[in-house]
Design an enzyme around this catalytic site. Structure first.
Site, PDB file in Angstrom:
ATOM      1  N   GLU A  11       0.877  -1.165   0.000  1.00 45.33           N
ATOM      2  CA  GLU A  11       0.000   0.000   0.000  1.00 45.33           C
ATOM      3  C   GLU A  11       0.920   1.222   0.000  1.00 45.33           C
ATOM      4  OE1 GLU A  11      -2.746   0.347   3.297  1.00 45.33           O
ATOM      5  OE2 GLU A  11      -3.524   2.230   2.498  1.00 45.33           O
ATOM      6  N   ARG A  39       5.372 -13.338   9.547  1.00 44.23           N
ATOM      7  CA  ARG A  39       5.954 -12.016   9.302  1.00 44.23           C
ATOM      8  C   ARG A  39       7.285 -11.880  10.017  1.00 44.23           C
ATOM      9  NH1 ARG A  39       2.159  -7.889   9.288  1.00 44.23           N
ATOM     10  NH2 ARG A  39       3.712  -6.366   9.929  1.00 44.23           N
ATOM     11  N   LYS A  70       4.358   0.831   9.691  1.00 48.82           N
ATOM     12  CA  LYS A  70       4.453   2.106   8.980  1.00 48.82           C
ATOM     13  C   LYS A  70       3.852   3.239   9.798  1.00 48.82           C
ATOM     14  CE  LYS A  70       2.966   0.154   5.055  1.00 48.82           C
ATOM     15  NZ  LYS A  70       2.401   0.015   3.716  1.00 48.82           N
TER      16      LYS A  70
END
Ligand code: ATP
Ligand code: MG
Length: 573
Positions: A35, A272, A282
């Protein structure tokens, strides 16, 4: 070599099984779907290495797809840096796609869902909808709008898109099953209204935007992705991913894919990456940047790709690190020491050695006559192929303050008046004779004599001493601003602690010193040389100090060096 001997990871096993069974006619297509709402971090690199790595290994293609469905947070600035960072890592994408390219197709699909009675417009608030979701063991409560006539749903959804409904007042929900044990099936939201921000690509064309679950699988499907690899938190979304695609493929096939009714993208999940002493979100990174707690996204303490680059990490070291940690189905925390160990191993073989004196005191060799001389030193001791450099030597040198003691016992092997012989690295043997002090008692000058027949590389150079010290000749030395970076956070897992993560920053994560460095580094005094918009990094080992990289703040007058890592390896294998 190490890589080839390794057994297949579980994603590779899945791919090889699919290939053996002729699934998708042997076609392998992956995608990396960031994104564009921030900079890439090392967690993303794990996904990148897998997505691109699978495509590379199995002659497939990996596309880059910007998952740009939330105009409130996204920006073209991020699109550009994401492309630059992936290219720097050394990966090549096939196509660049944007989820926003599919807004029309997704809208048309939503209309189809409404017409088939599979979606409805809900006028409740986000809070009400959340309250009615129920719990995994208790069924949810149906919205009072759930059974609204199809015509009314159509009319309202079209009004939402025309911008006639205020943001937050209505959503489009899939009508699935409010009692499903998988909470994601309890009438998930498909569309929301966003009128407050224009989209960075489509401007004001759209007033409704698809949610992740209604956009991601469809985008994979439109593009022909075969293996849609993502992190474990999406495992619970997988049945919904399949459900939405089932509505327009197989028996319901309506021509939206060139690969026919039987084609399906398959979602697969891996663990992850989490690393100690940092954060991998982020949102938190943006907060650190906006509040000036770091110097920017590319601050060398940040776990961003551009931060790691500026810290002196090489693409190959980052990729080696990913190979080492591997891909599994189990979440965990990786020791930051392993990352440091990997770059240290890389630079050990490649970074030329130079001398730098961090806490200088002047040494005068009283029996040295003349203008000085040029000596030769190997760039890396014992690696002949890496060549040699010239080193100026003369009567006045800078040495580390700590290498001289006015009064020392016989356990001190370095300089002390009347003490032992000490070798100057790549040079002569000296013996201290005394020192001079200022009024406050600080040593200002150390005096020594040298043995002209002890030069390294000559016969006399073989004479052994208990200690070798570093030095830099005064006339040819230059000053460098040296930025000594350390871990950004003081605690192992800042995300697991109570309270504000910003209170957990390491107060000593940056110290700046001015060092005397040897003249060889004068060649670095110029503006950064750009390669594909990225400064080319030159790496050095400053003897006894650590590995350093020339920072992009360097110019014709000023040299700036960033510490990549220390020489000491604390990582326990
Ligand atoms: P953040 O939570 O930091 O905002 P994100 O997951 O929302 O990250 P995306 O841009 O959506 O960021 O991520 C793109 C891809 O990178 C996704 O497929 C995601 O699964 C993967 N990814 C993100 N963070 C990690 C991580 N820490 N480890 C491995 N893969 C990750
Ligand atoms: Mg995300």
């Amino acid at each position: 070599m190490e890589q080839e001997e390794k057994s297949l990871n579980f994603i590779e096993q899945i791919v090889e099984k699919d290939l053996a069974e002729g699934v998708n006619d042997g076609r392998i297509q992956t995608r990396f779907p960031p994104e564009p709402n921030g900079y890439l971090h090392i967690g993303h690199v794990k996904a990148i290495c897998l997505d691109f790595g699978i495509a590379e290994k199995y002659n497939g293609v990996c596309n880059l797809r910007f998952d740009d469905t939330n105009p409130a947070k996204e920006d073209t600035e991020y699109v550009e840096t994401i492309e630059r960072d992936i290219a720097w890592l050394g990966f090549k994408w096939g196509q660049i796609y944007y989820a926003s390219d599919y807004f029309q197709q997704l809208y048309d699909l939503a209309i189809m869902f409404i017409k088939e009675g599979k979606a409805y417009v809900d006028e409740q608030t986000a809070e009400q909808i959340a309250e009615q979701k129920g719990t995994p063991t208790e069924p949810g409560v149906a919205s009072p709008y759930r059974d609204r006539p199809i015509e009314e749903n159509l009319r309202l959804f079209e009004a939402m898109q025309r911008g006639e409904i205020e943001e937050g007042k209505m959503v489009l929900r899939a009508k699935i099953d409010m009692a499903n044990p998988n909470m994601h099936f309890r009438d998930p939201i498909m569309y929301r209204i966003i009128t407050s921000h224009p989209h960075h690509r489509t401007g004001r064309k759209w007033n409704v935007y698809p949610m992740y679950d209604f956009a991601h699988g469809q985008s994979d499907y439109f593009e022909g992705v075969t293996h849609s690899i993502c992190t474990l938190e999406f495992e619970v979304h997988r049945p919904l991913y399949d459900y939405f695609i089932d509505q327009f493929s197989g028996a319901n096939f309506c021509g939206l894919s060139p690969y026919g009714p039987d084609y399906r993208p398959k979602q697969r999940e891996f663990n992850r990456l989490n690393i100690t002493y940092t954060v991998m979100s982020k949102r938190k990174m943006l907060q650190l940047v906006k509040e000036g707690l770091v110097a920017g996204w590319d601050d060398p303490r940040m776990p961003t790709v551009c931060g790691l680059r500026r810290r002196g990490y090489t693409p190959s070291s980052i990729r080696t690190f990913m190979d080492r940690i591997g891909y599994t189905k189990v979440e965990g925390m990786i020791d930051q020491g392993l990352l440091e160990h990997t770059i240290r191993e890389d630079l050990k073989e490649t970074a030329p050695r130079v001398c730098a004196i961090f806490d200088p005191v002047k040494l005068i060799i009283t029996n040295y006559e003349g203008e000085g001389e040029t000596l030769t030193a190997e760039n890396i001791d014992g690696i002949e192929a890496l060549g040699t450099r010239e080193v100026r030597f003369g009567r006045e040198l800078w040495i580390e303050r700590g290498d001289f003691l006015e009064e020392a016992d016989n356990k001190f092997y370095r300089l002390s008046p009347g003490g032992r012989e000490v070798r100057l690295k790549n040079s002569y043997i000296i013996q201290a004779t005394g020192c001079e002090k200022d009024a406050a008692g600080n040593i200002t000058t150390v005096y020594a004599t040298y043995d002209p027949n002890s030069k390294s590389g000559t016969e006399g150079g073989n004479r052994k001493t208990k200690a070798t010290i570093n030095w830099v000749e005064c006339n040819s030395a230059l000053d460098a601003e040296v930025r000594l970076y350390d871990r950004l956070f003081a605690v192992e897992n800042p995300s697991a602690e109570e309270g504000d993560f910003r209170d957990l920053l390491n107060p000593d994560s940056l110290k700046v010193v001015t060092a005397k460095v040897e003249g060889a580094l004068r060649s670095e005094l110029h503006a950064p040389i750009l390669e594909n918009g990225i400064p080319r990094e030159n790496h050095y080992q400053l003897l006894k100090q650590g590995y350093f990289v020339v920072d992009q703040d360097t110019n014709a007058e000023k040299l700036v060096l960033n510490r990549t890592c220390s020489l000491k390896d604390n990582y326990l294998k």
